[in-house]
Design a protein around this motif. Structure first.
Motif, PDB file in Angstrom:
ATOM      1  N   LEU A 194       0.833  -1.204   0.000  1.00  0.00           N
ATOM      2  CA  LEU A 194       0.000   0.000   0.000  1.00  0.00           C
ATOM      3  C   LEU A 194       0.865   1.250   0.000  1.00  0.00           C
ATOM      4  O   LEU A 194       0.574   2.230  -0.694  1.00  0.00           O
ATOM      5  CB  LEU A 194      -0.905   0.011   1.229  1.00  0.00           C
ATOM      6  CG  LEU A 194      -2.069  -0.968   1.247  1.00  0.00           C
ATOM      7  CD1 LEU A 194      -2.744  -0.955   2.603  1.00  0.00           C
ATOM      8  CD2 LEU A 194      -3.072  -0.598   0.169  1.00  0.00           C
ATOM      9  N   GLN A 195       1.938   1.206   0.781  1.00  0.00           N
ATOM     10  CA  GLN A 195       2.828   2.370   0.845  1.00  0.00           C
ATOM     11  C   GLN A 195       3.483   2.621  -0.501  1.00  0.00           C
ATOM     12  O   GLN A 195       3.650   3.766  -0.912  1.00  0.00           O
ATOM     13  CB  GLN A 195       3.882   2.154   1.928  1.00  0.00           C
ATOM     14  CG  GLN A 195       3.313   2.352   3.317  1.00  0.00           C
ATOM     15  CD  GLN A 195       4.210   1.864   4.411  1.00  0.00           C
ATOM     16  OE1 GLN A 195       5.012   0.957   4.216  1.00  0.00           O
ATOM     17  NE2 GLN A 195       4.081   2.440   5.585  1.00  0.00           N
ATOM     18  N   VAL A 226       2.202   1.819  -3.414  1.00  0.00           N
ATOM     19  CA  VAL A 226       1.172   2.358  -4.309  1.00  0.00           C
ATOM     20  C   VAL A 226       0.938   3.846  -4.022  1.00  0.00           C
ATOM     21  O   VAL A 226       0.773   4.649  -4.932  1.00  0.00           O
ATOM     22  CB  VAL A 226      -0.145   1.565  -4.160  1.00  0.00           C
ATOM     23  CG1 VAL A 226      -1.269   2.224  -4.937  1.00  0.00           C
ATOM     24  CG2 VAL A 226       0.053   0.140  -4.637  1.00  0.00           C
ATOM     25  N   ALA A 227       0.970   4.204  -2.725  1.00  0.00           N
ATOM     26  CA  ALA A 227       0.706   5.594  -2.357  1.00  0.00           C
ATOM     27  C   ALA A 227       1.772   6.546  -2.889  1.00  0.00           C
ATOM     28  O   ALA A 227       1.515   7.733  -3.078  1.00  0.00           O
ATOM     29  CB  ALA A 227       0.607   5.726  -0.837  1.00  0.00           C
ATOM     30  N   VAL A 258       5.875   8.696   2.029  1.00  0.00           N
ATOM     31  CA  VAL A 258       4.491   8.573   2.459  1.00  0.00           C
ATOM     32  C   VAL A 258       4.331   9.387   3.733  1.00  0.00           C
ATOM     33  O   VAL A 258       5.300   9.697   4.418  1.00  0.00           O
ATOM     34  CB  VAL A 258       4.083   7.113   2.729  1.00  0.00           C
ATOM     35  CG1 VAL A 258       4.028   6.330   1.449  1.00  0.00           C
ATOM     36  CG2 VAL A 258       4.991   6.464   3.729  1.00  0.00           C
ATOM     37  N   ILE A 262      -8.931  -0.206   1.394  1.00  0.00           N
ATOM     38  CA  ILE A 262      -7.662   0.036   0.698  1.00  0.00           C
ATOM     39  C   ILE A 262      -7.563   1.497   0.280  1.00  0.00           C
ATOM     40  O   ILE A 262      -6.545   2.160   0.492  1.00  0.00           O
ATOM     41  CB  ILE A 262      -7.527  -0.899  -0.530  1.00  0.00           C
ATOM     42  CG1 ILE A 262      -7.252  -2.325  -0.054  1.00  0.00           C
ATOM     43  CG2 ILE A 262      -6.404  -0.439  -1.452  1.00  0.00           C
ATOM     44  CD1 ILE A 262      -7.276  -3.362  -1.140  1.00  0.00           C
ATOM     45  N   PHE A 307      -6.838   3.667   3.214  1.00  0.00           N
ATOM     46  CA  PHE A 307      -5.424   3.600   3.626  1.00  0.00           C
ATOM     47  C   PHE A 307      -4.554   4.432   2.690  1.00  0.00           C
ATOM     48  O   PHE A 307      -3.637   5.119   3.130  1.00  0.00           O
ATOM     49  CB  PHE A 307      -4.926   2.147   3.653  1.00  0.00           C
ATOM     50  CG  PHE A 307      -5.118   1.495   4.983  1.00  0.00           C
ATOM     51  CD1 PHE A 307      -6.220   0.707   5.228  1.00  0.00           C
ATOM     52  CD2 PHE A 307      -4.194   1.692   5.994  1.00  0.00           C
ATOM     53  CE1 PHE A 307      -6.407   0.108   6.469  1.00  0.00           C
ATOM     54  CE2 PHE A 307      -4.363   1.106   7.238  1.00  0.00           C
ATOM     55  CZ  PHE A 307      -5.476   0.315   7.475  1.00  0.00           C
ATOM     56  N   LEU A 308      -4.848   4.360   1.390  1.00  0.00           N
ATOM     57  CA  LEU A 308      -4.067   5.162   0.446  1.00  0.00           C
ATOM     58  C   LEU A 308      -4.244   6.648   0.747  1.00  0.00           C
ATOM     59  O   LEU A 308      -3.315   7.436   0.646  1.00  0.00           O
ATOM     60  CB  LEU A 308      -4.488   4.856  -0.996  1.00  0.00           C
ATOM     61  CG  LEU A 308      -4.103   3.471  -1.500  1.00  0.00           C
ATOM     62  CD1 LEU A 308      -4.553   3.289  -2.944  1.00  0.00           C
ATOM     63  CD2 LEU A 308      -2.608   3.252  -1.397  1.00  0.00           C
ATOM     64  N   ILE A 333      -4.746   8.032   3.638  1.00  0.00           N
ATOM     65  CA  ILE A 333      -3.968   8.519   4.787  1.00  0.00           C
ATOM     66  C   ILE A 333      -2.466   8.446   4.514  1.00  0.00           C
ATOM     67  O   ILE A 333      -1.681   9.064   5.208  1.00  0.00           O
ATOM     68  CB  ILE A 333      -4.303   7.797   6.120  1.00  0.00           C
ATOM     69  CG1 ILE A 333      -4.009   6.307   6.045  1.00  0.00           C
ATOM     70  CG2 ILE A 333      -5.715   8.047   6.552  1.00  0.00           C
ATOM     71  CD1 ILE A 333      -3.935   5.660   7.420  1.00  0.00           C
ATOM     72  N   LEU A 334      -2.067   7.679   3.488  1.00  0.00           N
ATOM     73  CA  LEU A 334      -0.639   7.552   3.188  1.00  0.00           C
ATOM     74  C   LEU A 334      -0.148   8.600   2.207  1.00  0.00           C
ATOM     75  O   LEU A 334       1.026   8.939   2.181  1.00  0.00           O
ATOM     76  CB  LEU A 334      -0.361   6.176   2.578  1.00  0.00           C
ATOM     77  CG  LEU A 334      -0.209   5.032   3.564  1.00  0.00           C
ATOM     78  CD1 LEU A 334      -0.200   3.713   2.832  1.00  0.00           C
ATOM     79  CD2 LEU A 334       1.070   5.196   4.348  1.00  0.00           C
ATOM     80  N   LEU A 335      -1.066   9.093   1.375  1.00  0.00           N
ATOM     81  CA  LEU A 335      -0.690  10.012   0.303  1.00  0.00           C
ATOM     82  C   LEU A 335       0.111  11.192   0.859  1.00  0.00           C
ATOM     83  O   LEU A 335      -0.328  11.856   1.780  1.00  0.00           O
ATOM     84  CB  LEU A 335      -1.965  10.525  -0.367  1.00  0.00           C
ATOM     85  CG  LEU A 335      -1.905  10.729  -1.874  1.00  0.00           C
ATOM     86  CD1 LEU A 335      -1.585   9.419  -2.564  1.00  0.00           C
ATOM     87  CD2 LEU A 335      -3.214  11.292  -2.346  1.00  0.00           C
ATOM     88  N   PRO A 336       1.315  11.437   0.308  1.00  0.00           N
ATOM     89  CA  PRO A 336       2.099  12.548   0.842  1.00  0.00           C
ATOM     90  C   PRO A 336       1.427  13.891   0.560  1.00  0.00           C
ATOM     91  O   PRO A 336       0.978  14.138  -0.549  1.00  0.00           O
ATOM     92  CB  PRO A 336       3.440  12.431   0.104  1.00  0.00           C
ATOM     93  CG  PRO A 336       3.171  11.591  -1.091  1.00  0.00           C
ATOM     94  CD  PRO A 336       2.021  10.717  -0.764  1.00  0.00           C
ATOM     95  N   LEU A 337       1.333  14.703   1.594  1.00  0.00           N
ATOM     96  CA  LEU A 337       0.757  16.044   1.474  1.00  0.00           C
ATOM     97  C   LEU A 337       1.746  17.032   2.075  1.00  0.00           C
ATOM     98  O   LEU A 337       2.585  16.643   2.878  1.00  0.00           O
ATOM     99  CB  LEU A 337      -0.557  16.125   2.260  1.00  0.00           C
ATOM    100  CG  LEU A 337      -1.801  15.444   1.712  1.00  0.00           C
ATOM    101  CD1 LEU A 337      -2.952  15.669   2.672  1.00  0.00           C
ATOM    102  CD2 LEU A 337      -2.157  15.990   0.356  1.00  0.00           C
ATOM    103  N   THR A 377       1.189   1.445   9.381  1.00  0.00           N
ATOM    104  CA  THR A 377       1.374   2.445   8.319  1.00  0.00           C
ATOM    105  C   THR A 377       1.862   3.772   8.887  1.00  0.00           C
ATOM    106  O   THR A 377       2.642   4.458   8.256  1.00  0.00           O
ATOM    107  CB  THR A 377       0.075   2.742   7.543  1.00  0.00           C
ATOM    108  OG1 THR A 377      -0.923   3.108   8.491  1.00  0.00           O
ATOM    109  CG2 THR A 377      -0.398   1.582   6.731  1.00  0.00           C
TER     110      THR A 377
END
Lengths: 295, 158
Positions: A47-48, A50-51, A124, B13, B16-17, B19-23, B65
């Motif tokens: 998941l990481q 993919v992110a 991430v 899924i 989760f993406l 909350i992981l997405l870089p901002l 995560t």
């Protein structure tokens, strides 16, 4: 239905609470919980990855718009830098030799070169209230908890969680981090505490008559046994003495690019020759040792 | 049934993406707790299947995560699951705005618990920005509810 099962629901919830608290204590106090984390990371790591894709695609796209002149200029710059560093290295080698000879004469323990492995940042988002980064080297590359992490300029932090393919690095600016340092100029020992601010560390517990000035460079002292000695950590930017306080209030700026670095170095402390080298030799990635550099 | 599992898995899924997405740093402070929101929805939709235990497992994944203390978000989500299950009859009867306000309080409780434990581990300064994601979660809730409900329906029809 809800009324009939509410007591068992409550019981189940209470059990979960106990389980969570136990897990938190184990994770906080020891390293046993890292097996659980490693297993769960097998789900989380994809998941990481993919992110990070959107950003990676954007970067690929940007490459199309880099002009060749720009690249050429950069190439020239890097070349001159390389020559300069080469020259410095020559001097360093001579000094190292001299140092080794002197140590030999003094019968002191030999300094051992550290082994280094390059790691990429996985971009991430983590908990915004801590200063941590995720890097793409983990158990499979021989990373371990407590391993020091540097960037090309100085000390970044240390690994606090290892997963099979990734590890989490707690930065020296994290409020929970403290690092033993010494002043380069006179060897005074101190401790650098993280502040939660990416460009500040605080030097605490120095008495007002301590000889420390603005622009003093702080090196890792190696005293905690965790970081190798002599790597640059921070530069002092303000020293304030309040007559009402028992200690000086000193601020310093980390030398490493704490919030901008995209590549970091994992360092394995050199093992003295009498002791057999450790088993955790990395299987992949660019491994540089000082010995290889010497040739 | 399998279709439903697929919808649940996909929604988690995606959360989760999110909350992981870089901002940028200032934006990440305001990021809503997507996983908690999605979890609350499934607690309301399938109270007999999704509850504290499911929340605990999802929470463990959140802990990994976020590289936070193992069990921290697990405890938070177990609490959310328990409360939402307990009151799911009432919550489902509520008009949308009242439901959103209830969700706000659940999110607030979750943040309070997690922040309180974080304070034990390390000196953390939690100012008012720490609570804003709950507010944003409340604003998002009605839309999230519609999207997930329709996703579930579209799947079941087929």
């Amino acid at each position: 239905m809800a009324r009939e099962t509410s007591s068992t629901d409550l019981l189940r919830f209470a059990l979960l609470v106990c389980l969570s608290v136990a897990l938190m204590i184990v994770d906080f106090r020891s390293q046993y919980a890292h097996h659980i984390r490693s297993t769960l990371a097998l789900v989380v790591t994809p998941l990481q990855v993919v992110a990070t894709l959107p950003q990676e695609i954007a970067e690929r796209f940007n490459i199309w718009f880099i002009s060749s002149e720009g690249l050429r200029g950069e190439h020239e710059e890097l070349k001159t830098e390389y020559v300069k560093l080469r020259a410095k290295l020559q001097k360093l080698k001579a000094l190292e030799r001299e140092n080794a000879n002197l140590r030999h004469l003094l019968d002191a323990a030999e300094t051992v070169p550290d082994r280094v492995l390059m790691a990429e940042l996985i971009e991430v988002s983590l908990d915004p209230y801590t200063h941590k980064i995720l890097v793409d080297k983990g158990l499979n590359d021989g990373a371990h908890i407590g391993q020091p992490v540097f960037d090309p300029r100085g000390v970044m932090g240390q690994i606090t969680q290892v997963m099979p393919f990734t590890s989490a690095v707690t930065l020296i600016t994290d409020p929970s981090h403290a690092l033993p340092v010494k002043v380069q100029r006179n060897g005074i020992r101190a401790v650098a505490f993280g502040t939660g601010n990416a460009d500040r560390v605080r030097i605490a517990y120095l008495s007002p008559n301590t000889d420390i000035r603005v622009d003093d460079v702080l090196l890792s002292s190696g005293l905690g046994g965790r970081f190798p000695a002599g790597y640059p950590v921070a530069r002092v930017i303000s020293v304030e003495s309040d007559p009402g306080e028992a200690f000086l209030s000193i601020d310093a700026v980390p030398v490493a690019e704490i919030d901008r670095a995209s590549q970091v170095l994992l360092v394995w402390r050199g093992v003295p020759k009498t002791i057999a080298p450790k088993q955790d030799v990395p299987r992949q990635g660019a491994v540089l040792t000082e010995r290889e550099n010497r040739q | 049934m399998n279709q439903r599992v697929l919808v649940i898995a996909t929604s988690f899924i995606i959360s989760f993406l999110l909350i992981l997405l870089p901002l940028p740093e200032w934006m990440s402070m305001y990021r809503p707790d997507w996983v908690v929101l999605v979890f609350i929805y499934w607690c309301l939709e399938l109270p007999e299947r999704v509850g504290p235990v499911a929340g605990w497992i999802v929470g463990l994944l959140v802990d990994v995560t976020q590289t936070s203390l193992l069990g921290l978000n697990a405890l938070g989500l177990a609490l959310v699951g328990y409360i939402t299950n307990r009151f799911h009859h009432r919550l489902r009867m509520f008009p949308w705005w009242q439901q959103a306000v209830s969700v706000f309080f659940i999110l607030l409780l979750y943040r309070a618990l997690v922040g309180w434990i974080k304070g034990f581990i390390a000196p953390t300064y939690l100012d008012y920005t720490y609570w804003t994601p709950s507010l944003i979660g409340m604003i998002i809730w009605p839309w999230l509810f519609i999207v997930l409900r329709d996703a579930g329906r579209a799947r079941r029809v087929r």
